[in-house]
Scaffold this motif. Structure first.
Motif, PDB file in Angstrom:
ATOM      1  N   ARG A 298       0.824  -1.212   0.000  1.00 41.64           N
ATOM      2  CA  ARG A 298       0.000   0.000   0.000  1.00 41.64           C
ATOM      3  C   ARG A 298       0.851   1.251   0.000  1.00 41.64           C
ATOM      4  O   ARG A 298       0.542   2.239  -0.639  1.00 41.64           O
ATOM      5  N   GLY A 299       1.898   1.191   0.770  1.00 41.56           N
ATOM      6  CA  GLY A 299       2.820   2.308   0.849  1.00 41.56           C
ATOM      7  C   GLY A 299       2.804   2.998   2.197  1.00 41.56           C
ATOM      8  O   GLY A 299       1.911   2.778   3.022  1.00 41.56           O
ATOM      9  N   TYR A 300       3.782   3.825   2.380  1.00 35.25           N
ATOM     10  CA  TYR A 300       3.995   4.504   3.663  1.00 35.25           C
ATOM     11  C   TYR A 300       4.971   5.633   3.420  1.00 35.25           C
ATOM     12  O   TYR A 300       5.452   5.820   2.298  1.00 35.25           O
ATOM     13  N   ARG A 301       5.218   6.423   4.460  1.00 37.75           N
ATOM     14  CA  ARG A 301       6.160   7.530   4.322  1.00 37.75           C
ATOM     15  C   ARG A 301       7.165   7.504   5.461  1.00 37.75           C
ATOM     16  O   ARG A 301       6.803   7.222   6.605  1.00 37.75           O
ATOM     17  N   THR A 302       8.413   7.820   5.130  1.00 34.40           N
ATOM     18  CA  THR A 302       9.439   8.039   6.150  1.00 34.40           C
ATOM     19  C   THR A 302       9.843   9.508   6.078  1.00 34.40           C
ATOM     20  O   THR A 302       9.987  10.070   4.987  1.00 34.40           O
ATOM     21  N   VAL A 303      10.002  10.116   7.252  1.00 30.34           N
ATOM     22  CA  VAL A 303      10.316  11.545   7.349  1.00 30.34           C
ATOM     23  C   VAL A 303      11.386  11.743   8.413  1.00 30.34           C
ATOM     24  O   VAL A 303      11.313  11.142   9.491  1.00 30.34           O
ATOM     25  N   ILE A 304      12.368  12.585   8.091  1.00 36.39           N
ATOM     26  CA  ILE A 304      13.348  13.017   9.097  1.00 36.39           C
ATOM     27  C   ILE A 304      13.313  14.542   9.140  1.00 36.39           C
ATOM     28  O   ILE A 304      13.712  15.204   8.172  1.00 36.39           O
TER      29      ILE A 304
ATOM     30  N   GLY B 214      10.995  21.417  11.216  1.00 34.86           N
ATOM     31  CA  GLY B 214       9.974  21.065  12.199  1.00 34.86           C
ATOM     32  C   GLY B 214      10.449  20.124  13.286  1.00 34.86           C
ATOM     33  O   GLY B 214       9.634  19.487  13.952  1.00 34.86           O
ATOM     34  N   GLN B 215      11.761  20.057  13.497  1.00 41.80           N
ATOM     35  CA  GLN B 215      12.277  19.154  14.536  1.00 41.80           C
ATOM     36  C   GLN B 215      11.984  19.723  15.920  1.00 41.80           C
ATOM     37  O   GLN B 215      12.261  20.900  16.192  1.00 41.80           O
TER      38      GLN B 215
ATOM     39  N   HIS C  47      15.568  10.917  14.640  1.00 41.65           N
ATOM     40  CA  HIS C  47      14.505   9.911  14.535  1.00 41.65           C
ATOM     41  C   HIS C  47      13.924   9.919  13.134  1.00 41.65           C
ATOM     42  O   HIS C  47      13.775  10.966  12.513  1.00 41.65           O
ATOM     43  N   VAL C  48      13.591   8.734  12.677  1.00 44.72           N
ATOM     44  CA  VAL C  48      12.867   8.564  11.416  1.00 44.72           C
ATOM     45  C   VAL C  48      11.408   8.325  11.769  1.00 44.72           C
ATOM     46  O   VAL C  48      11.085   7.381  12.504  1.00 44.72           O
ATOM     47  N   HIS C  49      10.521   9.198  11.271  1.00 45.34           N
ATOM     48  CA  HIS C  49       9.083   8.942  11.410  1.00 45.34           C
ATOM     49  C   HIS C  49       8.686   7.920  10.347  1.00 45.34           C
ATOM     50  O   HIS C  49       9.029   8.076   9.167  1.00 45.34           O
ATOM     51  N   LEU C  50       7.940   6.923  10.749  1.00 47.41           N
ATOM     52  CA  LEU C  50       7.301   5.993   9.820  1.00 47.41           C
ATOM     53  C   LEU C  50       5.799   6.198   9.946  1.00 47.41           C
ATOM     54  O   LEU C  50       5.234   6.019  11.037  1.00 47.41           O
ATOM     55  N   LEU C  51       5.174   6.634   8.842  1.00 48.13           N
ATOM     56  CA  LEU C  51       3.734   6.936   8.824  1.00 48.13           C
ATOM     57  C   LEU C  51       3.060   6.042   7.802  1.00 48.13           C
ATOM     58  O   LEU C  51       3.518   5.957   6.645  1.00 48.13           O
TER      59      LEU C  51
END
Ligand code: 5GP
Ligand code: ZN
Length: 112
Positions: free
Chosen positions: A78-84, A91-92, A98-102
């Protein structure tokens, strides 16, 4: 770092809902989830942010762990997003890398 929130989670003095743990990396659910699955993947040693990351192997490991968690929760296809997020414009708010996994909903692009 003694006053770092995520170092305290690594040390166990602040509780977190852990989903992955190895010698180098810890992953746990975000306290304020922005998607049905919102996990933070962090190095166990204190690294302030991406500017301070000097270990390419550790960076790759963080991303591999994020992908593995997405797969385990059924989101690989389906997919997902990683954000640093890095520093003020990124916006830190917590200054431990940390890597956000959404995952679990369609995410908009470009981000706000
Ligand atoms: P940043 O804005 O630095 O990229 O992300 C920090 C993230 O840490 C935010 O998504 C925030 O909800 C999460 N967070 C802040 N404090 C805690 C905490 O005590 N426990 C957990 N699990 N997440 C936290
Ligand atoms: Zn730290």
């Amino acid at each position: 770092m003694s006053d770092c929130l995520f170092c305290k989670i690594v040390a166990g003095s602040i509780k977190a809902n852990v989903v992955y743990d190895d010698d180098e990396v810890l992953a746990f659910h975000d306290l304020n989830p922005q998607a049905p699955l919102h996990v933070l993947v962090i190095p166990k040693r204190h690294v302030e942010n991406l500017n301070a990351l000097d270990d390419a192997e550790l960076g790759g490991h963080l991303l591999r762990v994020a992908a593995q968690i997405a797969h385990q929760h059924g989101y690989a296809e389906r997919g997902y997003r990683t954000v640093i997020n890095c520093n003020a414009d990124g916006g830190q708010t917590v200054f431990h890398l940390h890597v956000h996994l959404l995952a679990g909903r369609a995410l908009h692009w470009p981000p706000g």
